[in-house]
Design an enzyme around this catalytic site. Structure first.
Site, PDB file in Angstrom:
ATOM      1  N   LEU A 103       0.862  -1.172   0.000  1.00  0.00           N
ATOM      2  CA  LEU A 103       0.000   0.000   0.000  1.00  0.00           C
ATOM      3  C   LEU A 103       0.903   1.229   0.000  1.00  0.00           C
ATOM      4  O   LEU A 103       1.953   1.240   0.646  1.00  0.00           O
ATOM      5  CB  LEU A 103      -0.906   0.024   1.238  1.00  0.00           C
ATOM      6  CG  LEU A 103      -1.979  -1.067   1.347  1.00  0.00           C
ATOM      7  CD1 LEU A 103      -2.734  -0.931   2.667  1.00  0.00           C
ATOM      8  CD2 LEU A 103      -2.946  -1.017   0.177  1.00  0.00           C
ATOM      9  N   ASP A 104       0.500   2.272  -0.727  1.00  0.00           N
ATOM     10  CA  ASP A 104       1.282   3.505  -0.741  1.00  0.00           C
ATOM     11  C   ASP A 104       1.403   4.062   0.673  1.00  0.00           C
ATOM     12  O   ASP A 104       0.572   3.782   1.538  1.00  0.00           O
ATOM     13  CB  ASP A 104       0.613   4.547  -1.640  1.00  0.00           C
ATOM     14  CG  ASP A 104       0.560   4.107  -3.090  1.00  0.00           C
ATOM     15  OD1 ASP A 104       1.366   3.245  -3.477  1.00  0.00           O
ATOM     16  OD2 ASP A 104      -0.301   4.620  -3.829  1.00  0.00           O
ATOM     17  N   GLU A 105       2.385   4.918   0.887  1.00  0.00           N
ATOM     18  CA  GLU A 105       2.614   5.438   2.237  1.00  0.00           C
ATOM     19  C   GLU A 105       1.412   6.218   2.759  1.00  0.00           C
ATOM     20  O   GLU A 105       1.149   6.239   3.960  1.00  0.00           O
ATOM     21  CB  GLU A 105       3.885   6.290   2.279  1.00  0.00           C
ATOM     22  CG  GLU A 105       3.878   7.551   1.430  1.00  0.00           C
ATOM     23  CD  GLU A 105       3.282   8.750   2.147  1.00  0.00           C
ATOM     24  OE1 GLU A 105       3.079   8.669   3.372  1.00  0.00           O
ATOM     25  OE2 GLU A 105       3.002   9.740   1.470  1.00  0.00           O
TER      26      GLU A 105
END
Length: 240
Positions: A103-105
């Site tokens: 998952l993106d930050e």
């Protein structure tokens, strides 16, 4: 039957020398009883033990669900933000758990982690088409044409083949629930951009038939047992 020092090593408590020292220091108990013999043998399956007073259950593989907070990278070597692995106890890191799809930050929600390589492959395989559900907050009002485009398929700039959502439900003027079956880089953000909008916030609520429990607080993790693992494939009628 397995020697205690080997058992501890398999559970992420360090090298054989580290585990032997832990046991001989009196830091380990098995089934509620102190054990200072590194070579004592036990039946591993279902064995409960404690290290420095922290209780553990022997697990051949670790399967976890983490409620990922924003501002964390799904990387062992983060560049700009803390790693999601910093949210886990050291033995789980040492035994090598990995995120099943990143998952993106700035994306929050359900993240599955494990040290079972075959499980990672099965859950990540495009052939499985495991559905993943996201709640998306958009910059602009979502209109019917954008919903239709997401359902019929949008063309991303680096791929001539349209990518379609499995489901798209409006939750509000600037909020929708989107279900996708692929795990490509920035997929949801790129799909919304291709449909003429922009993602402001993204939260993954479920994978397969398993939904992030409401009781699992942000930044916390839980073990996944057989029932939860079965749910991960429930929407496809399959099993892992």
């Amino acid at each position: 039957m397995i020697e205690l020092e080997r058992l501890l090593r398999s559970q992420g408590f360090g090298s054989r020398a580290d585990c032997r020292a832990l046991i001989r220091s009196g830091s380990v108990s098995v089934a509620g009883q102190p054990c200072a013999d590194p070579f004592a043998r036990f039946e591993a399956e279902g064995l409960r033990f404690a290290v420095d007073g922290v209780a553990w259950l022997y697990r051949r593989f670790a399967y976890l669900a983490l409620h990922k907070p924003a501002g964390h990278e799904c990387s062992q070597r983060p560049l700009h933000h803390p790693s999601v692995y910093s949210l886990l106890p050291d033995p789980l890191i040492k035994r090598g758990v990995q995120a099943v799809g990143r998952l993106d930050e700035d994306t929050t929600g359900l993240l599955v982690l494990t040290d079972d390589g075959q499980f990672i492959h099965r859950l990540s395989s495009p052939k499985k088409a495991v559905p993943k559900v996201y709640e998306v907050t958009t910059r602009h009002v979502v209109d019917a044409s954008q919903v239709g485009a997401l359902l019929s398929g949008v063309v991303l700039h680096d791929d001539p083949e349209p990518v379609a959502a499995l489901d798209c439900t409006l939750l509000g003027e600037r909020c929708l629930r989107l279900t996708v079956t692929q795990g490509r880089y920035h997929l949801v953000k790129r799909m919304l951009a291709a449909a003429g909008n922009r993602v402001e916030a993204l939260h993954r609520t479920s994978i397969g038939g398993f939904s992030l429990p409401a009781s699992l607080e942000v930044g916390r993790w839980m073990w996944l047992e057989a029932a939860e693992l079965a749910l991960l494939a429930a929407d496809k009628g399959g099993s892992f």
